[in-house]
Design a protein around this motif. Structure first.
Motif, PDB file in Angstrom:
ATOM      1  N   GLN A  35     -26.990   5.418 -32.254  1.00 53.76           N
ATOM      2  CA  GLN A  35     -26.917   6.008 -30.919  1.00 53.76           C
ATOM      3  C   GLN A  35     -27.461   7.435 -30.918  1.00 53.76           C
ATOM      4  O   GLN A  35     -28.240   7.815 -30.049  1.00 53.76           O
ATOM      5  N   LEU A  36     -27.071   8.225 -31.924  1.00 54.56           N
ATOM      6  CA  LEU A  36     -27.563   9.597 -32.051  1.00 54.56           C
ATOM      7  C   LEU A  36     -29.087   9.623 -32.167  1.00 54.56           C
ATOM      8  O   LEU A  36     -29.757  10.392 -31.479  1.00 54.56           O
ATOM      9  N   LEU A  37     -29.632   8.781 -33.030  1.00 58.03           N
ATOM     10  CA  LEU A  37     -31.084   8.739 -33.239  1.00 58.03           C
ATOM     11  C   LEU A  37     -31.823   8.310 -31.984  1.00 58.03           C
ATOM     12  O   LEU A  37     -32.855   8.888 -31.626  1.00 58.03           O
ATOM     13  N   HIS A  38     -31.306   7.307 -31.298  1.00 55.24           N
ATOM     14  CA  HIS A  38     -31.957   6.811 -30.082  1.00 55.24           C
ATOM     15  C   HIS A  38     -31.919   7.864 -28.976  1.00 55.24           C
ATOM     16  O   HIS A  38     -32.881   8.012 -28.223  1.00 55.24           O
ATOM     17  N   GLN A  39     -30.812   8.602 -28.882  1.00 57.53           N
ATOM     18  CA  GLN A  39     -30.716   9.683 -27.893  1.00 57.53           C
ATOM     19  C   GLN A  39     -31.688  10.804 -28.227  1.00 57.53           C
ATOM     20  O   GLN A  39     -32.254  11.427 -27.332  1.00 57.53           O
ATOM     21  N   SER A  55     -36.121   8.056 -28.076  1.00 51.52           N
ATOM     22  CA  SER A  55     -36.019   6.631 -27.735  1.00 51.52           C
ATOM     23  C   SER A  55     -37.168   5.805 -28.295  1.00 51.52           C
ATOM     24  O   SER A  55     -37.100   4.580 -28.321  1.00 51.52           O
ATOM     25  N   GLU A  56     -38.235   6.448 -28.774  1.00 48.88           N
ATOM     26  CA  GLU A  56     -39.374   5.736 -29.363  1.00 48.88           C
ATOM     27  C   GLU A  56     -39.236   5.528 -30.881  1.00 48.88           C
ATOM     28  O   GLU A  56     -40.050   4.851 -31.491  1.00 48.88           O
ATOM     29  N   MET A  57     -38.198   6.133 -31.482  1.00 45.86           N
ATOM     30  CA  MET A  57     -38.004   6.011 -32.929  1.00 45.86           C
ATOM     31  C   MET A  57     -37.715   4.557 -33.292  1.00 45.86           C
ATOM     32  O   MET A  57     -36.943   3.885 -32.619  1.00 45.86           O
ATOM     33  N   GLN A  58     -38.363   4.076 -34.360  1.00 48.39           N
ATOM     34  CA  GLN A  58     -38.123   2.714 -34.857  1.00 48.39           C
ATOM     35  C   GLN A  58     -36.936   2.773 -35.825  1.00 48.39           C
ATOM     36  O   GLN A  58     -37.039   3.365 -36.895  1.00 48.39           O
ATOM     37  N   ILE A  59     -35.818   2.167 -35.427  1.00 50.51           N
ATOM     38  CA  ILE A  59     -34.581   2.240 -36.203  1.00 50.51           C
ATOM     39  C   ILE A  59     -34.241   0.851 -36.741  1.00 50.51           C
ATOM     40  O   ILE A  59     -34.140  -0.102 -35.968  1.00 50.51           O
ATOM     41  N   VAL A  60     -34.059   0.775 -38.058  1.00 51.91           N
ATOM     42  CA  VAL A  60     -33.644  -0.472 -38.700  1.00 51.91           C
ATOM     43  C   VAL A  60     -32.260  -0.257 -39.288  1.00 51.91           C
ATOM     44  O   VAL A  60     -32.026   0.716 -40.005  1.00 51.91           O
ATOM     45  N   VAL A  61     -31.341  -1.157 -38.970  1.00 52.94           N
ATOM     46  CA  VAL A  61     -29.978  -1.098 -39.488  1.00 52.94           C
ATOM     47  C   VAL A  61     -29.874  -2.049 -40.674  1.00 52.94           C
ATOM     48  O   VAL A  61     -30.295  -3.198 -40.594  1.00 52.94           O
ATOM     49  N   LEU A  62     -29.323  -1.548 -41.782  1.00 49.46           N
ATOM     50  CA  LEU A  62     -29.059  -2.366 -42.968  1.00 49.46           C
ATOM     51  C   LEU A  62     -27.554  -2.523 -43.125  1.00 49.46           C
ATOM     52  O   LEU A  62     -26.809  -1.575 -42.903  1.00 49.46           O
ATOM     53  N   THR A  63     -27.136  -3.726 -43.529  1.00 53.23           N
ATOM     54  CA  THR A  63     -25.712  -3.915 -43.740  1.00 53.23           C
ATOM     55  C   THR A  63     -25.442  -4.954 -44.814  1.00 53.23           C
ATOM     56  O   THR A  63     -26.206  -5.906 -44.961  1.00 53.23           O
ATOM     57  N   GLY A  64     -24.373  -4.745 -45.529  1.00 53.45           N
ATOM     58  CA  GLY A  64     -23.940  -5.698 -46.543  1.00 53.45           C
ATOM     59  C   GLY A  64     -23.011  -6.744 -45.957  1.00 53.45           C
ATOM     60  O   GLY A  64     -22.624  -7.685 -46.631  1.00 53.45           O
ATOM     61  N   SER A 114     -38.213  15.543 -36.344  1.00 50.54           N
ATOM     62  CA  SER A 114     -38.300  14.440 -35.384  1.00 50.54           C
ATOM     63  C   SER A 114     -38.903  13.228 -36.078  1.00 50.54           C
ATOM     64  O   SER A 114     -40.103  12.999 -36.016  1.00 50.54           O
ATOM     65  N   PRO A 115     -38.067  12.430 -36.746  1.00 51.00           N
ATOM     66  CA  PRO A 115     -38.590  11.275 -37.491  1.00 51.00           C
ATOM     67  C   PRO A 115     -39.187  10.211 -36.577  1.00 51.00           C
ATOM     68  O   PRO A 115     -38.773  10.050 -35.428  1.00 51.00           O
ATOM     69  N   ASP A 116     -40.176   9.499 -37.121  1.00 55.12           N
ATOM     70  CA  ASP A 116     -40.783   8.371 -36.418  1.00 55.12           C
ATOM     71  C   ASP A 116     -39.992   7.097 -36.691  1.00 55.12           C
ATOM     72  O   ASP A 116     -39.993   6.170 -35.882  1.00 55.12           O
ATOM     73  N   TYR A 117     -39.350   7.052 -37.863  1.00 52.10           N
ATOM     74  CA  TYR A 117     -38.648   5.863 -38.333  1.00 52.10           C
ATOM     75  C   TYR A 117     -37.294   6.268 -38.901  1.00 52.10           C
ATOM     76  O   TYR A 117     -37.127   7.391 -39.370  1.00 52.10           O
ATOM     77  N   ALA A 118     -36.360   5.306 -38.881  1.00 51.90           N
ATOM     78  CA  ALA A 118     -35.048   5.547 -39.495  1.00 51.90           C
ATOM     79  C   ALA A 118     -34.518   4.243 -40.072  1.00 51.90           C
ATOM     80  O   ALA A 118     -34.729   3.168 -39.521  1.00 51.90           O
ATOM     81  N   GLY A 124     -30.043   0.900 -29.627  1.00 52.27           N
ATOM     82  CA  GLY A 124     -31.386   1.406 -29.849  1.00 52.27           C
ATOM     83  C   GLY A 124     -32.083   0.971 -31.122  1.00 52.27           C
ATOM     84  O   GLY A 124     -33.210   1.377 -31.371  1.00 52.27           O
ATOM     85  N   ALA A 125     -31.428   0.172 -31.967  1.00 55.68           N
ATOM     86  CA  ALA A 125     -32.092  -0.304 -33.185  1.00 55.68           C
ATOM     87  C   ALA A 125     -33.153  -1.337 -32.810  1.00 55.68           C
ATOM     88  O   ALA A 125     -32.985  -2.111 -31.872  1.00 55.68           O
ATOM     89  N   CYS A 126     -34.267  -1.329 -33.554  1.00 58.38           N
ATOM     90  CA  CYS A 126     -35.299  -2.333 -33.290  1.00 58.38           C
ATOM     91  C   CYS A 126     -35.078  -3.577 -34.135  1.00 58.38           C
ATOM     92  O   CYS A 126     -35.511  -4.661 -33.752  1.00 58.38           O
TER      93      CYS A 126
END
Length: 178
Positions: free
Chosen positions: A69-73, A76-85, A48-52, A99-101
């Motif tokens: 979406q999978l991580l947020h489900q 819902s308290e997980m801090q998710i950062v999306v990286l993209t090129g 159960s990660p705290d961050y992603a 659900g990304a922060c």
């Protein structure tokens, strides 16, 4: 922050994932790495990660948005950062809805990502600019939105955009989509 911070990195570029892993481990994180959706789903069965940190475009036509979406489900308290090129307004909005922060354009380093984890609340003091968006930027955002809708299937995206597949492929090559 406690020393038992668990971070999940979903990144299909092995070298970049290794670099991020080492950097976050030096900062006291325990790091798990998954190259895609299926591996992340398997890891979530026992962790159960705290961050992603999630790459937006993964191999095998998998969108990082599905991972968000999978991580947020899962938590819902997980801090998710999306990286993209290849950042676009459309994918940034979708990532936050799912659900990304935060949503960061590459190249981003560990400092940027860690700051994004700590900057979850919105900022009402952010300056609004009067700069208009260029036609090229609007075109690229529209192309990217259609690509995201088609799970990055170039033939189907070209059909929906009303252009030849090779024309779309040339445009993508000029943008250096990763």
């Amino acid at each position: 922050m406690s020393t038992s911070r668990l971070l999940l990195i979903i990144e299909d570029d092995e070298a970049f994932a290794r670099t991020l892993t080492r950097s976050f481990e030096r900062r006291g994180y325990q790091v798990l790495v998954a190259p895609g959706y299926d591996e992340a789903s398997t890891l979530l069965e026992t962790h159960s990660p705290d961050y992603a940190v999630v790459d937006l475009k993964l191999k095998g036509n998998t969108s990082g948005l599905a991972c968000v979406q999978l991580l947020h489900q899962h938590d819902s308290e997980m801090q998710i950062v999306v990286l993209t090129g290849f950042a676009s307004i459309a994918t940034a909005v979708e990532a936050v809805k799912l659900g990304a922060c935060q949503y960061l354009a590459k190249p981003s380093n560990t400092d940027d990502i860690e700051a994004a984890f700590g900057h979850v609340a919105g900022n009402t003091e952010l300056e609004v600019t009067n700069r208009s968006t260029s036609i090229k930027t609007l075109e690229w955002e529209h192309i990217h939105a259609v690509l995201a809708e088609t799970d990055f299937n170039i033939s189907e995206a070209a059909r929906r955009l009303g252009m030849h597949r090779r024309t779309l492929a040339r445009k993508l090559e000029k943008q250096r989509v990763k």
